[in-house]
Motif scaffolding. Structure first.
Motif, PDB file in Angstrom:
ATOM      1  N   MET A 174       0.836  -1.192   0.000  1.00 20.80           N
ATOM      2  CA  MET A 174       0.000   0.000   0.000  1.00 20.80           C
ATOM      3  C   MET A 174       0.873   1.245   0.000  1.00 20.80           C
ATOM      4  O   MET A 174       2.032   1.215   0.425  1.00 20.80           O
ATOM      5  CB  MET A 174      -0.917   0.023   1.234  1.00 20.80           C
ATOM      6  CG  MET A 174      -1.953  -1.094   1.271  1.00 20.80           C
ATOM      7  SD  MET A 174      -2.816  -1.178   2.880  1.00 20.80           S
ATOM      8  CE  MET A 174      -3.733   0.379   2.851  1.00 20.80           C
ATOM      9  N   SER A 175       0.291   2.339  -0.451  1.00 22.88           N
ATOM     10  CA  SER A 175       0.981   3.631  -0.407  1.00 22.88           C
ATOM     11  C   SER A 175       0.705   4.311   0.930  1.00 22.88           C
ATOM     12  O   SER A 175      -0.190   3.915   1.679  1.00 22.88           O
ATOM     13  CB  SER A 175       0.488   4.530  -1.544  1.00 22.88           C
ATOM     14  OG  SER A 175      -0.866   4.905  -1.317  1.00 22.88           O
ATOM     15  N   ARG A 176       1.443   5.347   1.222  1.00 18.32           N
ATOM     16  CA  ARG A 176       1.219   6.105   2.455  1.00 18.32           C
ATOM     17  C   ARG A 176      -0.184   6.720   2.458  1.00 18.32           C
ATOM     18  O   ARG A 176      -0.850   6.754   3.505  1.00 18.32           O
ATOM     19  CB  ARG A 176       2.269   7.204   2.606  1.00 18.32           C
ATOM     20  CG  ARG A 176       3.664   6.701   2.969  1.00 18.32           C
ATOM     21  CD  ARG A 176       4.581   7.876   3.263  1.00 18.32           C
ATOM     22  NE  ARG A 176       5.924   7.440   3.662  1.00 18.32           N
ATOM     23  CZ  ARG A 176       6.903   8.264   4.029  1.00 18.32           C
ATOM     24  NH1 ARG A 176       6.672   9.582   4.046  1.00 18.32           N
ATOM     25  NH2 ARG A 176       8.082   7.800   4.367  1.00 18.32           N
ATOM     26  N   VAL A 177      -0.620   7.199   1.312  1.00 17.68           N
ATOM     27  CA  VAL A 177      -1.948   7.810   1.210  1.00 17.68           C
ATOM     28  C   VAL A 177      -3.030   6.787   1.559  1.00 17.68           C
ATOM     29  O   VAL A 177      -3.988   7.084   2.284  1.00 17.68           O
ATOM     30  CB  VAL A 177      -2.183   8.380  -0.210  1.00 17.68           C
ATOM     31  CG1 VAL A 177      -3.633   8.836  -0.388  1.00 17.68           C
ATOM     32  CG2 VAL A 177      -1.226   9.539  -0.484  1.00 17.68           C
ATOM     33  N   GLN A 178      -2.866   5.549   1.065  1.00 19.30           N
ATOM     34  CA  GLN A 178      -3.844   4.491   1.336  1.00 19.30           C
ATOM     35  C   GLN A 178      -3.860   4.119   2.817  1.00 19.30           C
ATOM     36  O   GLN A 178      -4.929   3.926   3.414  1.00 19.30           O
ATOM     37  CB  GLN A 178      -3.524   3.260   0.486  1.00 19.30           C
ATOM     38  CG  GLN A 178      -3.795   3.442  -0.992  1.00 19.30           C
ATOM     39  CD  GLN A 178      -3.295   2.254  -1.812  1.00 19.30           C
ATOM     40  OE1 GLN A 178      -2.172   1.771  -1.614  1.00 19.30           O
ATOM     41  NE2 GLN A 178      -4.118   1.777  -2.735  1.00 19.30           N
ATOM     42  N   VAL A 179      -2.671   4.008   3.418  1.00 21.37           N
ATOM     43  CA  VAL A 179      -2.574   3.667   4.842  1.00 21.37           C
ATOM     44  C   VAL A 179      -3.208   4.764   5.690  1.00 21.37           C
ATOM     45  O   VAL A 179      -3.957   4.487   6.644  1.00 21.37           O
ATOM     46  CB  VAL A 179      -1.104   3.441   5.247  1.00 21.37           C
ATOM     47  CG1 VAL A 179      -0.956   3.441   6.770  1.00 21.37           C
ATOM     48  CG2 VAL A 179      -0.593   2.126   4.674  1.00 21.37           C
ATOM     49  N   LEU A 180      -2.938   6.008   5.366  1.00 21.28           N
ATOM     50  CA  LEU A 180      -3.511   7.136   6.101  1.00 21.28           C
ATOM     51  C   LEU A 180      -5.036   7.093   6.057  1.00 21.28           C
ATOM     52  O   LEU A 180      -5.710   7.233   7.091  1.00 21.28           O
ATOM     53  CB  LEU A 180      -2.999   8.448   5.505  1.00 21.28           C
ATOM     54  CG  LEU A 180      -3.509   9.750   6.138  1.00 21.28           C
ATOM     55  CD1 LEU A 180      -3.099   9.843   7.598  1.00 21.28           C
ATOM     56  CD2 LEU A 180      -2.994  10.961   5.359  1.00 21.28           C
ATOM     57  N   ALA A 181      -5.581   6.819   4.872  1.00 22.54           N
ATOM     58  CA  ALA A 181      -7.041   6.775   4.720  1.00 22.54           C
ATOM     59  C   ALA A 181      -7.644   5.594   5.470  1.00 22.54           C
ATOM     60  O   ALA A 181      -8.688   5.722   6.135  1.00 22.54           O
ATOM     61  CB  ALA A 181      -7.405   6.691   3.233  1.00 22.54           C
ATOM     62  N   GLN A 182      -6.975   4.440   5.404  1.00 22.89           N
ATOM     63  CA  GLN A 182      -7.509   3.248   6.071  1.00 22.89           C
ATOM     64  C   GLN A 182      -7.451   3.384   7.590  1.00 22.89           C
ATOM     65  O   GLN A 182      -8.370   2.949   8.299  1.00 22.89           O
ATOM     66  CB  GLN A 182      -6.743   1.998   5.621  1.00 22.89           C
ATOM     67  CG  GLN A 182      -7.385   0.701   6.100  1.00 22.89           C
ATOM     68  CD  GLN A 182      -6.838  -0.520   5.365  1.00 22.89           C
ATOM     69  OE1 GLN A 182      -6.473  -0.438   4.200  1.00 22.89           O
ATOM     70  NE2 GLN A 182      -6.783  -1.651   6.063  1.00 22.89           N
ATOM     71  N   ALA A 183      -6.391   3.968   8.104  1.00 30.59           N
ATOM     72  CA  ALA A 183      -6.269   4.182   9.554  1.00 30.59           C
ATOM     73  C   ALA A 183      -7.390   5.084  10.049  1.00 30.59           C
ATOM     74  O   ALA A 183      -8.052   4.796  11.066  1.00 30.59           O
ATOM     75  CB  ALA A 183      -4.911   4.794   9.877  1.00 30.59           C
ATOM     76  N   GLN A 184      -7.622   6.174   9.340  1.00 32.45           N
ATOM     77  CA  GLN A 184      -8.658   7.128   9.745  1.00 32.45           C
ATOM     78  C   GLN A 184     -10.044   6.501   9.659  1.00 32.45           C
ATOM     79  O   GLN A 184     -10.865   6.666  10.558  1.00 32.45           O
ATOM     80  CB  GLN A 184      -8.578   8.372   8.864  1.00 32.45           C
ATOM     81  CG  GLN A 184      -9.398   9.546   9.383  1.00 32.45           C
ATOM     82  CD  GLN A 184      -9.095  10.822   8.616  1.00 32.45           C
ATOM     83  OE1 GLN A 184      -8.633  10.796   7.480  1.00 32.45           O
ATOM     84  NE2 GLN A 184      -9.347  11.958   9.249  1.00 32.45           N
ATOM     85  N   GLU A 185     -10.299   5.716   8.600  1.00 39.16           N
ATOM     86  CA  GLU A 185     -11.598   5.083   8.433  1.00 39.16           C
ATOM     87  C   GLU A 185     -11.843   4.032   9.517  1.00 39.16           C
ATOM     88  O   GLU A 185     -12.957   3.895  10.024  1.00 39.16           O
ATOM     89  CB  GLU A 185     -11.691   4.436   7.050  1.00 39.16           C
ATOM     90  CG  GLU A 185     -12.964   3.646   6.793  1.00 39.16           C
ATOM     91  CD  GLU A 185     -14.233   4.466   6.986  1.00 39.16           C
ATOM     92  OE1 GLU A 185     -15.267   3.867   7.359  1.00 39.16           O
ATOM     93  OE2 GLU A 185     -14.208   5.708   6.798  1.00 39.16           O
ATOM     94  N   ALA A 186     -10.804   3.271   9.886  1.00 41.38           N
ATOM     95  CA  ALA A 186     -10.940   2.238  10.914  1.00 41.38           C
ATOM     96  C   ALA A 186     -11.325   2.853  12.260  1.00 41.38           C
ATOM     97  O   ALA A 186     -12.211   2.354  12.961  1.00 41.38           O
ATOM     98  CB  ALA A 186      -9.643   1.449  11.047  1.00 41.38           C
ATOM     99  N   VAL A 187     -10.655   3.935  12.632  1.00 39.26           N
ATOM    100  CA  VAL A 187     -10.963   4.598  13.901  1.00 39.26           C
ATOM    101  C   VAL A 187     -12.372   5.174  13.867  1.00 39.26           C
ATOM    102  O   VAL A 187     -13.142   5.046  14.831  1.00 39.26           O
ATOM    103  CB  VAL A 187      -9.926   5.696  14.208  1.00 39.26           C
ATOM    104  CG1 VAL A 187     -10.364   6.521  15.420  1.00 39.26           C
ATOM    105  CG2 VAL A 187      -8.558   5.089  14.468  1.00 39.26           C
TER     106      VAL A 187
END
Length: 515
Positions: free
Chosen positions: A114-127
């Motif tokens: 994954m890219s950093r952008v994808q990880v950032l979005a997934q982390a925020q969505e999970a929380v």
């Protein structure tokens, strides 16, 4: 002097159980959770519910039965994991979902793809998703210590905005050093604009032997929650040891200007319980809880301690629940003395449990001249680990010698019937294990075996621990006796009984039925 309170997040039941060779039953996890509640830990991470039905059941059991501490469940940054965590935590008095995703470039490239952008979005969505169900949400950036610091600030800022109440900074592979890790915590505090809305937590591994030192450096730099395990159990070299962290903060309170809510008098007892149930022996030179922690061999040291214990003891043994007054009981000791000694050692048992233990104590006292506190602790721990006995040892006989083939015969009771069998082996323990295997009538996959003395002396109580495997699951068994062969046989049968309770009987016993 202002003293800040450091929250203790205990992950013995989750990360600690990932120790190679450790496999706890749900009832054993509950025993440990009860001990953690007595310790007064702030958070108990009960497990990883999505991992297996057994893990889900164990988290649910702990959540339903433990009052006081917050009960946390781990979940990857996915809706499926978070749903399993919230369902397992439904009956918790106080619940926390702990979600995570890796943030280091090495993990993004080689594991997540994954890219950093994808990880950032997934982390925020999970929380954000977890926050719909439970207000207390913790987010961990896996491998934070090897992540880009500015990217970490972006991720933590985003998850706090999404509702995270705790941000965890893990040294997942034990890579960092105290000065470096302290600097990272300071950098995060100064560069996350909404950091005032979340608790900073740390989770350090011990691959380079610096987990406790790194955790303390983080506390000095502003972290207010530390994640740790009893006896430092965990993946690979383990986690930061709770007892070492707590006593470092307790002993050097003026230096760290920090303290915990832990009832330190419960430390020793909790450490021994975890050691017993996991089968992981505490090294004698282990800090705080090892057998040698308060032993003084040097004559100069002994003289100093006798005059004033502070000369060579920076921790008073009573502070962690170790008694200097090791009263010796014997076969003439009565029930009242026995019960009072158990109370002094901190065990709160009902009348029936005490009656059962007193019978075992009398049997042990007939075999030993003196019964010490460690013997009593061993008896109580066996009581705590009791399971339904499908097979019970009623008789054994072993013949062995350096020029004789070891042979063993056993007699077992099962469902009101008696079976017996015999076998040869490479030594007395191997022979009795093979005789038991023939008596039960199915193959038992022996993984490991450990034997140690509970106390010193020629009549010392022997403690055997056995690990067996079936269907890729590991089951541990434990046995006590002044006869080490009998202790070994009891441990083997204890492991078999646990295996049968979990998996059922693979086939009918083939031993010779005599009754």
């Amino acid at each position: 002097m202002d003293i800040k309170t450091i929250k203790i997040f205990d992950t013995t039941l989750r990360d600690g159980e990932q120790t190679p060779g450790v496999c706890l039953e749900a009832s054993e996890k509950l025993e440990i959770a009860q001990a953690l509640a007595k310790l007064n830990v702030d958070v108990i991470e009960a497990g990883f519910p999505i991992a297996s039905p057994g893990d889900f059941a164990a988290v649910s059991m702990v959540a339903a039965n433990i009052k006081g501490p917050t009960i946390a469940a781990l979940a990857r940054a996915s809706k499926k994991d978070i749903d399993a965590a919230r369902q397992a935590l439904e009956k918790a008095e106080r619940a926390r979902i702990h979600t995570f995703i890796a943030t280091s470039d090495i993990h993004l490239e080689h594991k997540l793809k994954m890219s950093r952008v994808q990880v950032l979005a997934q982390a925020q969505e999970a929380v954000r998703y977890a926050k719909q169900f439970i207000q207390d949400v913790e987010f961990s950036a896996e491998d934070a210590s090897r992540s880009d610091w500015d990217f970490l600030c972006q991720v933590y800022t985003a998850v706090i905005a999404a509702g995270a109440t705790t941000i965890n900074v893990p040294d997942t592979v034990g890579y960092t050093t105290p000065a470096e890790f302290g600097a990272l915590i300071k950098y995060l505090r100064e560069n996350i604009p909404n950091i005032d809305k979340a608790v900073i937590s740390v989770h350090c591994h011990d691959d380079l032997g610096m987990a406790v030192a790194n955790s303390l450096a983080a506390v000095s730099s502003g972290a207010t929650q530390v994640e740790c395990t009893i006896n430092g159990l965990g993946e690979r070299a383990g986690n930061a040891a709770m007892e070492e962290l707590v006593m470092a903060l307790n002993t050097r309170k003026e230096y760290y200007r920090a303290a915990t809510n832990i009832d330190t008098r419960q430390i020793y007892r909790s450490s021994r319980l975890v050691s017993t149930l996991t089968g992981i022996v505490i090294p004698p030179n282990k800090a705080v809880v090892g057998d040698n922690a308060f032993a003084h061999e040097s004559g100069i040291h002994q003289h100093g301690v006798l005059n004033n214990s502070l000369t060579y003891e920076i921790i008073q043994p009573e502070l962690i629940g170790v008694s200097r007054n090791n009263i010796v009981l014997g076969k003439h000791s009565g029930r009242h003395a026995f019960e009072e000694r158990l109370k002094h050692l901190g065990y709160e048992l009902d009348s029936q449990a005490i009656n059962n233990l007193f019978v075992q104590f009398k049997d042990l006292a007939d075999r030993k001249k003196m019964v010490f506190d460690r013997d009593l602790e061993a008896l109580v721990s066996v009581k705590k680990a009791e399971i339904p006995e499908v097979y019970r040892l009623t008789y054994h006989n072993v013949v062995s010698g350096n020029k004789t083939v070891a042979t063993a015969s056993v007699q077992l009771t099962s469902h009101g019937k008696v079976v017996e069998n015999a076998s040869c082996g490479d030594g007395p323990v191997d022979a009795i294990f093979k005789a038991i295997e023939k008596a039960v009538g199915f193959e038992v996959g022996l993984k490991d075996y450990l034997l140690k003395a509970v106390t010193a002396g020629e009549d010392a109580l022997g403690e055997a621990t056995v690990w067996v495997e079936r269907e890729e699951r590991i089951f541990s068994g434990r046995g006590l006796s002044t006869d080490v062969i009998e202790a070994s046989a009891k441990a083997y049968l204890n492991a078999i009984n646990k295996m049968l309770a979990a998996c059922g009987c693979p086939s009918e016993g083939q031993g010779e039925e005599v009754i």
